[in-house]
Scaffold this motif. Structure first.
Motif, mmCIF file in Angstrom:
data_model
loop_
_atom_site.group_PDB
_atom_site.id
_atom_site.type_symbol
_atom_site.label_atom_id
_atom_site.label_comp_id
_atom_site.label_asym_id
_atom_site.label_seq_id
_atom_site.Cartn_x
_atom_site.Cartn_y
_atom_site.Cartn_z
ATOM 1 N N GLN A 131 -7.635 -2.534 -8.951
ATOM 2 C CA GLN A 131 -7.588 -1.668 -10.133
ATOM 3 C C GLN A 131 -6.228 -0.994 -10.258
ATOM 4 O OE1 GLN A 131 -11.021 0.823 -9.207
ATOM 5 N NE2 GLN A 131 -12.227 -0.189 -10.807
ATOM 6 N N CYS A 132 -5.683 -0.536 -9.143
ATOM 7 C CA CYS A 132 -4.344 0.084 -9.162
ATOM 8 C C CYS A 132 -3.301 -0.926 -9.629
ATOM 9 C CB CYS A 132 -3.987 0.603 -7.779
ATOM 10 S SG CYS A 132 -5.099 1.859 -7.125
ATOM 11 N N ALA A 133 -3.421 -2.170 -9.169
ATOM 12 C CA ALA A 133 -2.481 -3.215 -9.584
ATOM 13 C C ALA A 133 -2.583 -3.472 -11.087
ATOM 14 C CB ALA A 133 -2.749 -4.493 -8.804
ATOM 15 N N ALA A 134 -3.797 -3.423 -11.645
ATOM 16 C CA ALA A 134 -3.970 -3.603 -13.084
ATOM 17 C C ALA A 134 -3.311 -2.467 -13.858
ATOM 18 C CB ALA A 134 -5.460 -3.683 -13.426
ATOM 19 N N ILE A 135 -3.387 -1.272 -13.329
ATOM 20 C CA ILE A 135 -2.737 -0.117 -13.961
ATOM 21 C C ILE A 135 -1.222 -0.300 -13.966
ATOM 22 C CG2 ILE A 135 -2.247 2.346 -13.630
ATOM 23 C CD1 ILE A 135 -5.196 2.554 -12.586
ATOM 24 N N VAL A 136 -0.672 -0.750 -12.842
ATOM 25 C CA VAL A 136 0.769 -0.987 -12.763
ATOM 26 C C VAL A 136 1.190 -2.071 -13.753
ATOM 27 C CG1 VAL A 136 2.617 -1.876 -11.277
ATOM 28 C CG2 VAL A 136 1.001 -0.197 -10.382
ATOM 29 N N ALA A 176 -2.207 9.437 -13.112
ATOM 30 C CA ALA A 176 -3.306 9.907 -13.962
ATOM 31 C C ALA A 176 -4.379 8.840 -14.099
ATOM 32 C CB ALA A 176 -2.768 10.312 -15.328
ATOM 33 N N CYS A 177 -3.966 7.594 -14.266
ATOM 34 C CA CYS A 177 -4.938 6.505 -14.434
ATOM 35 C C CYS A 177 -5.733 6.275 -13.145
ATOM 36 C CB CYS A 177 -4.224 5.231 -14.856
ATOM 37 S SG CYS A 177 -3.574 5.259 -16.544
ATOM 38 N N CYS A 178 -5.068 6.318 -11.999
ATOM 39 C CA CYS A 178 -5.786 6.142 -10.733
ATOM 40 C C CYS A 178 -6.794 7.271 -10.523
ATOM 41 C CB CYS A 178 -4.802 6.096 -9.571
ATOM 42 S SG CYS A 178 -3.831 4.574 -9.458
ATOM 43 N N ARG A 179 -6.375 8.495 -10.761
ATOM 44 C CA ARG A 179 -7.293 9.618 -10.561
ATOM 45 C C ARG A 179 -8.481 9.541 -11.513
ATOM 46 N NH1 ARG A 179 -2.832 14.519 -10.219
ATOM 47 N NH2 ARG A 179 -1.808 13.824 -8.298
ATOM 48 N N ALA A 185 -4.204 9.733 -5.867
ATOM 49 C CA ALA A 185 -2.865 9.210 -6.140
ATOM 50 C C ALA A 185 -1.869 10.362 -6.083
ATOM 51 C CB ALA A 185 -2.815 8.523 -7.502
ATOM 52 N N ARG A 186 -0.692 10.098 -5.523
ATOM 53 C CA ARG A 186 0.319 11.138 -5.373
ATOM 54 C C ARG A 186 1.689 10.601 -5.728
ATOM 55 N NH1 ARG A 186 0.445 11.613 1.319
ATOM 56 N NH2 ARG A 186 1.346 9.551 1.743
ATOM 57 N N MET A 187 2.564 11.511 -6.146
ATOM 58 C CA MET A 187 3.942 11.138 -6.484
ATOM 59 C C MET A 187 4.807 11.179 -5.228
ATOM 60 S SD MET A 187 6.576 12.689 -9.332
ATOM 61 C CE MET A 187 6.080 11.518 -10.594
ATOM 62 N N TRP A 203 8.108 7.005 -7.369
ATOM 63 C CA TRP A 203 7.038 6.021 -7.477
ATOM 64 C C TRP A 203 5.734 6.737 -7.132
ATOM 65 C CZ3 TRP A 203 10.860 6.056 -3.746
ATOM 66 C CH2 TRP A 203 10.484 6.185 -2.405
ATOM 67 N N PHE A 204 4.646 6.003 -6.991
ATOM 68 C CA PHE A 204 3.411 6.674 -6.592
ATOM 69 C C PHE A 204 2.689 5.892 -5.513
ATOM 70 C CE2 PHE A 204 1.668 3.896 -9.925
ATOM 71 C CZ PHE A 204 0.384 3.604 -9.505
ATOM 72 N N GLU A 205 1.824 6.590 -4.807
ATOM 73 C CA GLU A 205 0.970 5.989 -3.799
ATOM 74 C C GLU A 205 -0.484 6.258 -4.153
ATOM 75 O OE1 GLU A 205 3.879 6.296 0.146
ATOM 76 O OE2 GLU A 205 2.108 7.578 -0.013
ATOM 77 N N ALA A 206 -1.348 5.294 -3.867
ATOM 78 C CA ALA A 206 -2.781 5.437 -4.083
ATOM 79 C C ALA A 206 -3.507 5.203 -2.766
ATOM 80 C CB ALA A 206 -3.272 4.462 -5.149
ATOM 81 N N PHE A 207 -4.596 5.934 -2.567
ATOM 82 C CA PHE A 207 -5.349 5.839 -1.321
ATOM 83 C C PHE A 207 -6.535 4.905 -1.514
ATOM 84 C CE2 PHE A 207 -8.260 7.113 2.027
ATOM 85 C CZ PHE A 207 -7.413 7.361 3.101
ATOM 86 N N VAL A 208 -6.436 3.713 -0.943
ATOM 87 C CA VAL A 208 -7.516 2.722 -0.986
ATOM 88 C C VAL A 208 -7.598 2.059 0.390
ATOM 89 C CG1 VAL A 208 -7.395 2.242 -3.468
ATOM 90 C CG2 VAL A 208 -5.927 0.962 -1.899
ATOM 91 N N GLY A 209 -8.764 1.565 0.725
ATOM 92 C CA GLY A 209 -8.904 0.878 1.996
ATOM 93 C C GLY A 209 -8.582 1.726 3.207
#
Length: 265
Positions: A131-136, A176-179, A185-187, A203-209
Motif C-alpha cells: 500500500q505504501c508503494a502504491a502511494i509513492v 498523510a496517506c499512510c496514516r 509514517a514519519r518525516m 523523505w519519509f519512513e513507514a512502519f510495516v512488518g
C-alpha cells in the motif's frame, strides 16, 4: 560504505538571536557515526539536548554580525535502502508505543482528510508495504518534483492540489496517506548521496512488518547512501535551524556528500 557529508550555513545576524539547531546525526540501526566536526564562527556557547523524537538539538544565541556554522560527518551506511514488498500491515494494538505519535494527523499532514481517497488508491494492494508503494507511485506520477521551486511549506492537502513540488511536500503527502491507512509514517531530513542538485533532502519512513522502511517519491529507486539527521511528524519537527526574534538572512548554504574510503582512525 562510508560517506563524508558536510553542511555550511552563513548568516547575517541583525541583533543577538536565539537559535535552535538540528544538525547532528546520531548512530542507529541504519548508520554509524565514525567522526564528526561542529564549528561555529564566532565561537559561542551551545547546549545540547534530545527532543521527544530522539533528535540531537543544539541551543545557542548567535551574536550580531556575520555568523557561520560548519558541520561535517563520516558515516558508515548501506549503499541502498531496504525494500520489502509484501511486508505486512501491523495492527494498531500490536504497534510499539514509540510509533503511536506517527499515526495521528499533524500540522502539515492532515491524514484524517485522505481516508476515502487513499482507500480507492490502494484498492487491490496487500495491506502494509505494498500500500505504501502504491502511494509513492501515485505521488511520483501525479506531481512534478521541482527542486528549489517552493520556499513556503505546504500541507498535504495543499500539495495534493499542486503541480510543482519539492521533496518536503511529497513527503508530507506520503505521510498523510499512510496514516490514513493506520500505518505509522514519519518525516526524515538528511543527506542523500545521489541527489541532484545537491541539497539537504526529505523523505519519509513507514512502519510495516515490524520495522521502519524508507520511501522516497522523488527517486526512481532507493539507490545511494542516506544519512538521517532528524525525524519528526512533519516539517515543523525537523527544521535544521529555527531562529527566534527579528528575521535573519541566510547568505550561504553549501551541502556536500561524497563516498570515501574506509577511514583509518
Amino acid at each position: 560504505m562510508w560517506l563524508h557529508a558536510s553542511c555550511l550555513l552563513e548568516f547575517n545576524i541583525p541583533v543577538d538571536t536565539p537559535f535552535l539547531l538540528m544538525l547532528r546525526p546520531r548512530s542507529g540501526r541504519q548508520q554509524w557515526i565514525g567522526r564528526e566536526q561542529y564549528v561555529m564562527l564566532p565561537s559561542v556557547r551551545a547546549v545540547e539536548f534530545t527532543d521527544p523524537f530522539g533528535n540531537l538539538c543544539q541551543r545557542l544565541v548567535a551574536p550580531a554580525g556575520p555568523f557561520s556554522i560548519k558541520t561535517s560527518v563520516d558515516v558508515e551506511c548501506a549503499d541502498a535502502s531496504d525494500t520489502a514488498p509484501g511486508s505486512p500491515f501491523v495492527e494498531v494494538q500490536n504497534l510499539p508505543e514509540e510509533t503511536l505519535p506517527f499515526l495521528l494527523p499533524s500540522r502539515f499532514c492532515e491524514s484524517d482528510r485522505f481516508t476515502q481517497m487513499v482507500a480507492a488508491l490502494v484498492k487491490g494492494r496487500s495491506s502494509g508495504y505494498d500500500q505504501c508503494a502504491a502511494i509513492v507511485d501515485y505521488i511520483s506520477q501525479t506531481l512534478q518534483y521541482t527542486p528549489g521551486s517552493g520556499q513556503q511549506c505546504k500541507s498535504a492537502c495543499e500539495v495534493n492540489e499542486s503541480s510543482q513540488v519539492v521533496c518536503r511536500d511529497m513527503a508530507h503527502l506520503g505521510i498523510a496517506c499512510c496514516r490514513a491507512l493506520s500505518i505509522p509514517a514519519r518525516m526524515v531530513v538528511g543527506y542523500l548521496e545521489t541527489l541532484e542538485p545537491m541539497d539537504l533532502h526529505a523523505w519519509f519512513e513507514a512502519f510495516v512488518g515490524g520495522r521502519w522502511y524508507t520511501f522516497d517519491p522523488t527517486q526512481k529507486n532507493l539507490q545511494g547512501g542516506r544519512v538521517a539527521v532528524a525525524y519528526g511528524r512533519d516539517a515543523a519537527d525537523v527544521a535544521i535551524y529555527t531562529q527566534f526574534g527579528e528575521p535573519v538572512t541566510l547568505t550561504r548554504m553549501d551541502i556536500s556528500v561524497k563516498r570515501m574510503s574506509v577511514p583509518l582512525y
